[in-house]
Scaffold this motif. Structure first.
Motif, PDB file in Angstrom:
ATOM      1  N   ALA A   1      29.476 -34.630  23.778  1.00 41.08           N
ATOM      2  CA  ALA A   1      30.789 -34.082  23.391  1.00 41.08           C
ATOM      3  C   ALA A   1      30.935 -32.621  23.814  1.00 41.08           C
ATOM      4  O   ALA A   1      32.067 -32.155  24.033  1.00 41.08           O
ATOM      5  CB  ALA A   1      30.973 -34.213  21.878  1.00 41.08           C
ATOM      6  N   ARG A   2      29.813 -31.914  23.945  1.00 40.10           N
ATOM      7  CA  ARG A   2      29.850 -30.495  24.310  1.00 40.10           C
ATOM      8  C   ARG A   2      29.749 -30.254  25.812  1.00 40.10           C
ATOM      9  O   ARG A   2      30.086 -29.163  26.275  1.00 40.10           O
ATOM     10  CB  ARG A   2      28.704 -29.739  23.626  1.00 40.10           C
ATOM     11  N   LEU A   3      29.265 -31.226  26.546  1.00 44.49           N
ATOM     12  CA  LEU A   3      29.052 -31.032  27.974  1.00 44.49           C
ATOM     13  C   LEU A   3      30.371 -30.867  28.721  1.00 44.49           C
ATOM     14  O   LEU A   3      31.372 -31.473  28.379  1.00 44.49           O
ATOM     15  CB  LEU A   3      28.283 -32.218  28.569  1.00 44.49           C
ATOM     16  N   GLU A   4      30.320 -30.034  29.761  1.00 46.75           N
ATOM     17  CA  GLU A   4      31.482 -29.825  30.623  1.00 46.75           C
ATOM     18  C   GLU A   4      31.069 -30.104  32.067  1.00 46.75           C
ATOM     19  O   GLU A   4      29.897 -30.283  32.379  1.00 46.75           O
ATOM     20  CB  GLU A   4      31.990 -28.378  30.487  1.00 46.75           C
ATOM     21  N   GLY A   5      32.035 -30.083  32.948  1.00 48.30           N
ATOM     22  CA  GLY A   5      31.745 -30.350  34.350  1.00 48.30           C
ATOM     23  C   GLY A   5      31.692 -31.835  34.630  1.00 48.30           C
ATOM     24  O   GLY A   5      31.909 -32.665  33.746  1.00 48.30           O
ATOM     25  N   LYS A   6      31.394 -32.167  35.874  1.00 49.70           N
ATOM     26  CA  LYS A   6      31.386 -33.562  36.301  1.00 49.70           C
ATOM     27  C   LYS A   6      30.026 -33.943  36.880  1.00 49.70           C
ATOM     28  O   LYS A   6      29.337 -33.124  37.476  1.00 49.70           O
ATOM     29  CB  LYS A   6      32.475 -33.804  37.358  1.00 49.70           C
TER      30      LYS A   6
ATOM     31  N   ASP B   1      32.920 -40.121  26.283  1.00 46.82           N
ATOM     32  CA  ASP B   1      32.469 -38.866  26.898  1.00 46.82           C
ATOM     33  C   ASP B   1      31.816 -39.098  28.247  1.00 46.82           C
ATOM     34  O   ASP B   1      31.947 -38.266  29.155  1.00 46.82           O
ATOM     35  CB  ASP B   1      31.509 -38.127  25.958  1.00 46.82           C
ATOM     36  N   VAL B   2      31.114 -40.207  28.383  1.00 49.05           N
ATOM     37  CA  VAL B   2      30.491 -40.521  29.670  1.00 49.05           C
ATOM     38  C   VAL B   2      31.562 -40.669  30.748  1.00 49.05           C
ATOM     39  O   VAL B   2      31.430 -40.125  31.855  1.00 49.05           O
ATOM     40  CB  VAL B   2      29.633 -41.807  29.560  1.00 49.05           C
ATOM     41  N   ILE B   3      32.648 -41.366  30.444  1.00 46.72           N
ATOM     42  CA  ILE B   3      33.733 -41.512  31.416  1.00 46.72           C
ATOM     43  C   ILE B   3      34.374 -40.154  31.703  1.00 46.72           C
ATOM     44  O   ILE B   3      34.686 -39.833  32.858  1.00 46.72           O
ATOM     45  CB  ILE B   3      34.774 -42.524  30.917  1.00 46.72           C
ATOM     46  N   ARG B   4      34.554 -39.352  30.665  1.00 49.26           N
ATOM     47  CA  ARG B   4      35.120 -38.005  30.859  1.00 49.26           C
ATOM     48  C   ARG B   4      34.262 -37.173  31.810  1.00 49.26           C
ATOM     49  O   ARG B   4      34.796 -36.398  32.623  1.00 49.26           O
ATOM     50  CB  ARG B   4      35.226 -37.305  29.492  1.00 49.26           C
ATOM     51  N   LEU B   5      32.950 -37.342  31.730  1.00 49.78           N
ATOM     52  CA  LEU B   5      32.025 -36.538  32.527  1.00 49.78           C
ATOM     53  C   LEU B   5      31.769 -37.111  33.916  1.00 49.78           C
ATOM     54  O   LEU B   5      31.199 -36.434  34.771  1.00 49.78           O
ATOM     55  CB  LEU B   5      30.687 -36.399  31.786  1.00 49.78           C
ATOM     56  N   LEU B   6      32.180 -38.351  34.146  1.00 47.18           N
ATOM     57  CA  LEU B   6      31.925 -39.014  35.429  1.00 47.18           C
ATOM     58  C   LEU B   6      33.056 -38.693  36.405  1.00 47.18           C
ATOM     59  O   LEU B   6      34.225 -38.926  36.122  1.00 47.18           O
ATOM     60  CB  LEU B   6      31.835 -40.526  35.208  1.00 47.18           C
TER      61      LEU B   6
ATOM     62  N   VAL C   1      29.186 -42.968  39.863  1.00 43.13           N
ATOM     63  CA  VAL C   1      28.514 -44.212  39.489  1.00 43.13           C
ATOM     64  C   VAL C   1      27.899 -44.087  38.093  1.00 43.13           C
ATOM     65  O   VAL C   1      27.227 -43.108  37.786  1.00 43.13           O
ATOM     66  CB  VAL C   1      27.408 -44.552  40.510  1.00 43.13           C
ATOM     67  N   LEU C   2      28.146 -45.098  37.273  1.00 38.60           N
ATOM     68  CA  LEU C   2      27.505 -45.229  35.966  1.00 38.60           C
ATOM     69  C   LEU C   2      26.629 -46.474  35.993  1.00 38.60           C
ATOM     70  O   LEU C   2      27.117 -47.572  36.256  1.00 38.60           O
ATOM     71  CB  LEU C   2      28.554 -45.355  34.853  1.00 38.60           C
ATOM     72  N   ILE C   3      25.341 -46.294  35.720  1.00 39.00           N
ATOM     73  CA  ILE C   3      24.425 -47.424  35.594  1.00 39.00           C
ATOM     74  C   ILE C   3      23.989 -47.523  34.143  1.00 39.00           C
ATOM     75  O   ILE C   3      23.481 -46.562  33.569  1.00 39.00           O
ATOM     76  CB  ILE C   3      23.200 -47.271  36.512  1.00 39.00           C
ATOM     77  N   SER C   4      24.196 -48.680  33.540  1.00 33.93           N
ATOM     78  CA  SER C   4      23.809 -48.932  32.151  1.00 33.93           C
ATOM     79  C   SER C   4      22.691 -49.964  32.153  1.00 33.93           C
ATOM     80  O   SER C   4      22.863 -51.072  32.669  1.00 33.93           O
ATOM     81  CB  SER C   4      25.001 -49.457  31.347  1.00 33.93           C
TER      82      SER C   4
END
Length: 213
Positions: free
Chosen positions: A119-124, A143-148, A153-156
């Protein structure tokens, strides 16, 4: 196993064992029964890294740092990994492993609860690897989508839970029903999210590959 064991064994038999400190860290984790990425999943992630060439990787769930150390081998020059872990014993071991592997300049370890840190992280980030508490994936996702970044690419990992996610909740052990329900919600959300294009693969314990539109 979600894939016939002899097929997985055959595929893995063609993959050389890790050498040097990376191999040592992997073997120690296996001996200590620390959950780390499976061999076939690891090789697939390497291929994805070499295709994508990400400059900024975010990992949710460090454990003892094996996957961070492993991924750091395939970073472009100036690439960097940020990884999150909250359990103190694993934080200490991860720091030790980063030092042993001489990758402290390539990896930043953020200590604390992933939900609060995300929630605190910024940038991409152009590559995010989700490998934390499986019941929390659905809570981390906004938040993961906000940061991507777009095209990122998101790997789960571990999304099929040894096939248990396919079962009715009434078949699943009562203590696992919350995780079972949340993982089903997570997979449905990935497949139907307007900002993501997702494929779910029967690799290792199941992986989901998502690209942000």
């Amino acid at each position: 196993m979600i894939v016939e064991e002899r097929i997985t064994s055959f595929i893995n038999s063609m993959t050389p064992d890790e050498k040097g400190i990376v191999g040592q860290i992997e073997q120690e984790a296996l001996e200590d029964e620390v959950p780390i990425i499976r061999k076939e999943t690891k090789e697939w992630i390497k291929t994805m890294l070499l295709i994508k060439k990400p400059m900024r990787i975010l990992e949710v769930g460090t454990a003892v740092g094996f996957s961070s150390v492993y991924m750091s081998q395939f970073l472009p020059e100036q690439g960097h990994i940020t990884t999150i872990e909250k359990w103190e014993p694993r934080i200490a071991k991860a720091k030790e492993n980063f030092k042993r592997a001489e990758v402290e300049d390539k990896i930043t370890l953020l200590e604390g609860d992933a939900a609060e840190i995300l929630a605190r992280l910024e940038g991409k980030y152009d590559f995010i690897f989700m490998d934390a508490a499986k019941g929390q994936y659905i809570h981390f996702l906004p938040d993961v989508i906000r940061l991507l970044e777009i095209g990122g690419v998101l790997i789960s990992d571990n999304v099929l839970q040894d096939g248990e996610v396919l079962d009715s909740k009434y078949v699943v052990n009562r203590r696992n029903r919350t995780i079972h329900s949340r993982m089903r919600d997570y997979l449905y959300t990935l497949k139907n999210h307007e900002q993501l294009e997702t494929s779910i693969l029967p690799l290792g314990d199941g992986v989901a590959l998502s690209v942000r539109r």
